[in-house]
Every structure is written in structure tokens, then in C-alpha cells.
Design an enzyme around this catalytic site. Structure first.
Site, PDB file in Angstrom:
ATOM      1  CB  CYS A 125      -8.710 -69.616  41.260  1.00  0.00           C
ATOM      2  SG  CYS A 125      -9.300 -68.040  40.409  1.00  0.00           S
ATOM      3  CG  HIS A 132     -15.452 -66.269  38.853  1.00  0.00           C
ATOM      4  ND1 HIS A 132     -15.446 -66.598  40.227  1.00  0.00           N
ATOM      5  CD2 HIS A 132     -14.294 -66.767  38.520  1.00  0.00           C
ATOM      6  CE1 HIS A 132     -14.347 -67.291  40.565  1.00  0.00           C
ATOM      7  NE2 HIS A 132     -13.747 -67.501  39.205  1.00  0.00           N
TER       8      HIS A 132
END
Length: 649
Positions: A394, A571
């Protein structure tokens, strides 16, 4: 340094084609330079004049400033970034402005020097006082040290580097001019064609021909230097020769290679053919020289670099009035290469061609795995061989990929595939060494650019994607495992056994999940508010700075951190890891639920990671949120202790 910024060169080339010399929107010609910049065909005269017309493009228009400032600064920033990320890129750009303003020509070579120098020296300076700055003064020291050192480098570049590079560029230009005057420019193919096969093509093309060609194109509106290395004709002729006169795998793979090389512009696809039959370099040299000679005779060229070297890119960047010469240069170079290569193949007594060994040699020259060479050996080992290593990737490699990897790892282990590893990485850290890559569907193309030879699987739900079961089935099939109907896979060479238990993760919630970071009833009503609320809990325990919370919003704008099963794990970006002082996790529950980009979210777990301490907790979370009873306990928890009891289970 140049390749990541090719789009900017193409944009500059298009502007040059439109507004410089006999451009499409410019009425002036070299024979009539005093003619108005616009003759009324396409747009108002004032509009064209602002962009840049004949004789005026260097004074406030787009074309001149783009080649003088934009392109070198991008190169300088990229060079610094490669050595020291964003901080190195900024200092590299500051240093580059010194060499730009200190010279009277476009400073591509100067940028290639100052960019990496700025990044490398800033990294070394930071190491001198690493860990010695008093708390609270970090930002002050970081900003002023980079600013002061950047200014020093810019000053030195202005007075020291710029004159040297300007002199060197002038001598290179004189050398090219001498070759042109003495009708020797086609002889450059004697060096260029062998260099391409040895993977020096980018160094020659973008290190020498692009700077010199850009300077020439700025003055005349075109340059044939852009087409000396990028001409797809010689490669086309070579592959056509193998398709007609080759044998075995080489002949069978040549038609597919032609599509990749001529239409896709990936010239490295034909390098193994030459490495396997070195004498064919003669055909490439003669074909390349023919193309250069054709452009010299027709005075044709491109307005900017054609990258990749596809026929489409070549025609797009062809200067107005140069299409006949450019097209002939491609066709004639292909024809000459074809005739010579076919003749050499016909008289060759040794018809065998070990493309697999030649491909390995090419990859050794290149220093990494080739994303296209697999098709030369018939179907690529990765397309049929066993799958031993899987990576879930990711943007930051911190939350989404870690959670997805945990879920997939459980399924792989439960299937008895003990010889398969599943890890998570940031896309920027990927190398072309993995057999299978799993990414969110919005990130697959980015991952494919770094791992072109791997199998790619896209998911839209990190927690409960049906693609995970497909991956397990694929791995079982490739690795020679048997998958009984409704059962788990077992290695074909072993007796069926019970599914391997998932390794228990050591509880780390006491170290990364503070009790004060657990909120049973969140107050936010939007996704943005929830990110802010969960992020501020990380700031409150001293794990991250407010800048990291801003990076969490930036990350969310790129790809949603919705995991599935009512869970979101926001995040920060990979670049924001410097804003994290220690690994920590926060937990916020929204009993009424909130909208998360069209999905309903009940639990928001924010992550700030400086290391890998959070991975064990994420593995526990994956297990908890895949278990309906555990999710129900979290939904009904009335105390912090109940939440920790579920997460520690």
C-alpha cells in the site's frame, strides 16, 4: 534523474512544437522572423504572445522558463530525493537554482550534479547532530540547517560549478557541430547501438543528447539528436529478421517482442537477441547510422525527447515540417537492419539461440529483473512456476497492507502452505523480486511499475475480500498442492494433515496501545473528524506530531483506509514517518456508525509507526475482526479493560 520527469520534457516539447519557430500556432518562420507571432488561425494574438512566440519565448513566456528553470529544478529535486527523500530533494533544488542562474544555457548536467550533491551532503550533515538536538528545537534546527546549507551550495554552484558545466556543455556542442560539419554524425551509431545493449542507453540519451538537443530545439524548434538513440527502427528491423529468418523460441517470440518494442517503446526487449548473437550489432549500427543520415539529409528532428522510444512518442514529438524525414529515418533504418540481420542469421551455422541465458545476462547488465524479458523465454517462470513469496503493498506499508497481509497470511497458513511467506511493504519500497503482489485496486498500476514480472491481484476490501481465497487456490495449484472440495490444501508430496495453526502473535498492545488512547464513544460525525480525533490521541501520548495528523488526511485522500467489517485504519503517508517518535495505536468506537467514503464504520484505529512493533497487534486485530463474537464484544464493551481484553486475546 531524467526518466521520472519525462512527462515534463514531453510537455515542454509540445509547447515548443506549438509556439517556437514554424510552430502550429506561430506564424513566424526562420526565413521570416519578423512576422507576427500569430497570423490569426487558431487563437487571439495576445494569448499566444503570453505563451511565447518567435524571438520572445525566453522573455516571460512558457517555453523559455520551462527549459531554463522547470526542467533543471525537477531533475535537481529528483536527484536529491533519491539520496535523502524530501529533505534531500529540497536542498538539491536549492543548490540547482545556483547553477541555473550562474550559466547562460539550460543546466541539465549541472542539475544532475547539484541535485544528488545537495541530498547526499544534507544527509551527512544531519548525521552529525542526530540525537543531539534539545527537545523542542528539532524543527528550528532542521529548517535552518537545510536553508543555510542549501544557500551555501547555491552560492558555490553559481560561481564554481556553473562556469565549468557551461564550458563542458559548449565543448560537447562543438563536438556535435564538428561531426555535423564533417558529415560524421551517423558515425555516432558505432558507439550508441552497442551502448544500448549494455544498458548505457539512458546515460547517453538523457545525459548527453537530451541536454544538447533541448538547447538546439530551443533555438531552431527541432533537433535530430533526440532521435539518435530513441529511433525504434533498428530494433524493429532486428526483430523482423528473427521473425523471418530465426528459429525456435527466438522466431516464435519475435512478433510479440515487436509489439512491445515498436509500439510500446521498450527497447530492452530486443537486447537478449543481440547478446545471444553478438555479430548482429553490425546490423544495428548500420541501421542506426542510416536513420541518422536520413534526418541529416532532410534536416528533420523532434521538438523534445521521445520517451519511451515508441513510434507513437516519436510521431507526437516530431517537429512541424519534419514528418517525412522522421518517418523515412525510422523505415529506412528498420529496412537496413532487417536486411543485414537476416543475412547474418541465414549464414550462421549455429542456429541455436539460448534466449534464457541471454536474458539472464541482460538482467545482470541492467542490475535488476526485467519487467518485459519474461516473454522471450516463452511464458515467464513467474507465470507458471511456484509462488514462494507474496507481498501486500500500500502507500505507506503501515496499516492497510499490514492488516491485509495478516488476513492473507492466516489463510495461507491454514491451507498448509508453510513454504510461502506473506509480508507487507510500501509501494515505494517494492523490488521486482516477489512472485505475487496484492494491492488495493487503486494502487495496482503503481505497484505493477515496480514489480512488472510478478502476478498482480487487486482487492477492494482488506478484511474479507474473496480474492484471498482465489490467491490461496492459485498458490496451491502452482506449488503442487491438492485442494479437496470444501477442504484445505495440503502439499501433494505429503500426507494430508491438519491445517497448520496460525502462529500466535505476542501481545504488544500494552506498549503501543495506551489506555488513554482508547475512546469508547467518539464525538466525530464525519470521516475527516474521525481521523482528526484518532490522530490527536496519538499526538497526546507523544507518539506523533500534528504534522503527522495532516499526513493522515493526505493518505486518506489518496486511497481509502476502510478495511471492511466496519473497521478503518487511518495512518500517515510514507514520507511522514519522520513525524513519528514512537509506535503507537489509538482506538475510537462510534456506536452510531459514521460514513467513510460510502462505507459504514464503527471502529477507527489510527496508527503511527516508527518500526514494526504494531504488526503483532495488527495480526491480533485481523483475527478479532474476522471473528463475529469478538466484534460483538467490542461493540458492547463498556470499559477500556473489556476492549483490551478482546485485542489481547
Amino acid at each position: 534523474m531524467v526518466m521520472p520527469n519525462i512527462a515534463a520534457f514531453i510537455a515542454w516539447g509540445l509547447l515548443t512544437a506549438l509556439f517556437i519557430g514554424p510552430g502550429w500556432l506561430n506564424g513566424a518562420t526562420p526565413e521570416t522572423p519578423d512576422r507576427p507571432a500569430f497570423d490569426g488561425r487558431f487563437a487571439p494574438d495576445s494569448w499566444v504572445a503570453q505563451i511565447g512566440g518567435w524571438g520572445d519565448f525566453a522573455d516571460g513566456g512558457i517555453v523559455g522558463p520551462a527549459i531554463t528553470f522547470l526542467l533543471p529544478l525537477l531533475i535537481g529535486y529528483t536527484g536529491g530525493y533519491m539520496l535523502y527523500k524530501t529533505r534531500g530533494g529540497v536542498v538539491g533544488a536549492i543548490a540547482t537554482i545556483g547553477v541555473i542562474t550562474g550559466a547562460g544555457i539550460p543546466m541539465f548536467i549541472g542539475a544532475m550534479i547539484m541535485g544528488p550533491l545537495g541530498g547526499w551532503t544534507m544527509k551527512k550533515l544531519d548525521a552529525l547532530w542526530d540525537g543531539k538536538i534539545r527537545p523542542g528545537f528539532e524543527m528550528l534546527v532542521n529548517n535552518f540547517s537545510a536553508g543555510i546549507w542549501g544557500a551555501i551550495l547555491a552560492f558555490g554552484a553559481f560561481f564554481g560549478i556553473a562556469p565549468i558545466v557551461e564550458w563542458l556543455t559548449g565543448r560537447l556542442g562543438d563536438g556535435v557541430g564538428w561531426l555535423v560539419e564533417n558529415n560524421l554524425l551517423p558515425a555516432t551509431s558505432i558507439l550508441v547501438e552497442p551502448a544500448k545493449v549494455l544498458f548505457l542507453n539512458n546515460a547517453i540519451n538523457h545525459g548527453v543528447f537530451t541536454p544538447l538537443g533541448s538547447a538546439e530545439s530551443q533555438e531552431t524548434g527541432r533537433s535530430l539528436l533526440f532521435l539518435i538513440e530513441a529511433n525504434p527502427g533498428p530494433g524493429l528491423g532486428l526483430l523482423l529478421a528473427f521473425a523471418v529468418a530465426g528459429v525456435g523460441v527466438a522466431r516464435a517470440s519475435a512478433p510479440g517482442a515487436i509489439i512491445v518494442q515498436f509500439l510500446g517503446g521498450i527497447h530492452e526487449i530486443y537486447f537478449p537477441y543481440v547478446l545471444a548473437k553478438p555479430r548482429l550489432i553490425i546490423a544495428l549500427i548500420l541501421g542506426g547510422a542510416t536513420g541518422v543520415l536520413t534526418n541529416v539529409l532532410f534536416d528533420s528532428g523532434l521538438v523534445g525527447p521521445a520517451a519511451p522510444g515508441s513510434i507513437f512518442a516519436v510521431l507526437t514529438m516530431t517537429a512541424p515540417g519534419s514528418h517525412l524525414g522522421v518517418i523515412l529515418s525510422v523505415l529506412l533504418s528498420a529496412a537496413v537492419t532487417f536486411v543485414v540481420a537476416a543475412f547474418l542469421l541465414r549464414i550462421d551455422k549455429n542456429k541455436d539461440l539460448d534466449l534464457e541465458a541471454a536474458t539472464a545476462q541482460m538482467e545482470s547488465n541492467k542490475g535488476r529483473k526485467s519487467s518485459v524479458a519474461g516473454m522471450l523465454t516463452g511464458a515467464a517462470a513467474a507465470a507458471t512456476g511456484p509462488i514462494r513469496n507474496i507481498v501486500f503493498a500500500c502507500d505507506a506499508g503501515m496499516g492497510s497492507s499490514a492488516m491485509g497481509a495478516s488476513v492473507l497470511r492466516r489463510k495461507v497458513q491454514a491451507a498448509g502452505l508453510t513454504d510461502v511467506t506473506v509480508v507487507n511493504k510500501a509501494i515505494s519500497d517494492l523490488t521486482d523480486t516477489y512472485d505475487l503482489v496484492v494491492t488495493h485496486q487503486d494502487l495496482t498500476e503503481r505497484a505493477r511499475q515496480r514489480t512488472g514480472s510478478a502476478i498482480h491481484v487487486s482487492v477492494d476490501n482488506f478484511m474479507a475480500s474473496p480474492r484471498y481465497d482465489e490467491v490461496v487456490e492459485l498458490v496451491s495449484e502452482r506449488n503442487g498442492a491438492l485442494v479437496p472440495a470444501g477442504g484445505h490444501a495440503t502439499p501433494s508430496h505429503a500426507a494430508p494433515a491438519a491445517a497448520a495453526p496460525v502462529a500466535a502473535a505476542t501481545s504488544t498492545s500494552d506498549s503501543v496501545l495506551d489506555r488513554s488512547s482508547i475512546v469508547l464513544t467518539g464525538t466525530a460525525t464525519t470521516r475527516e473528524g474521525a481521523i482528526e480525533e484518532a490522530g490527536n490521541l496519538l499526538v497526546a501520548v507523544g507518539s506523533a506530531t500534528p504534522a503527522y495528523v495532516a499526513a493522515m488526511h493526505e493518505r486518506e485522500a489518496s486511497v481509502s483506509t476502510f478495511m471492511g467489517e466496519g473497521l478503518a485504519i487511518p495512518h500517515g503517508t510514507n514520507e511522514a514517518k519522520g513525524e513519528v517518535s514512537r509506535t503507537a495505536v489509538s482506538f475510537v468506537r462510534y456506536p452510531q456508525g459514521l460514513d467513510w467514503g460510502g462505507e459504514r464504520v464503527t471502529f477507527v484505529i489510527a496508527i503511527a509507526a516508527s518500526g514494526d512493533e504494531h504488526l503483532a497487534l495488527l495480526q491480533q486485530l485481523a483475527g478479532a475482526f474476522l471473528d463475529a463474537d469478538s466484534v460483538a464484544r467490542l461493540e458492547n464493551a463498556t470499559s477500556v479493560d473489556e476492549v483490551k481484553a478482546v485485542l489481547d486475546a
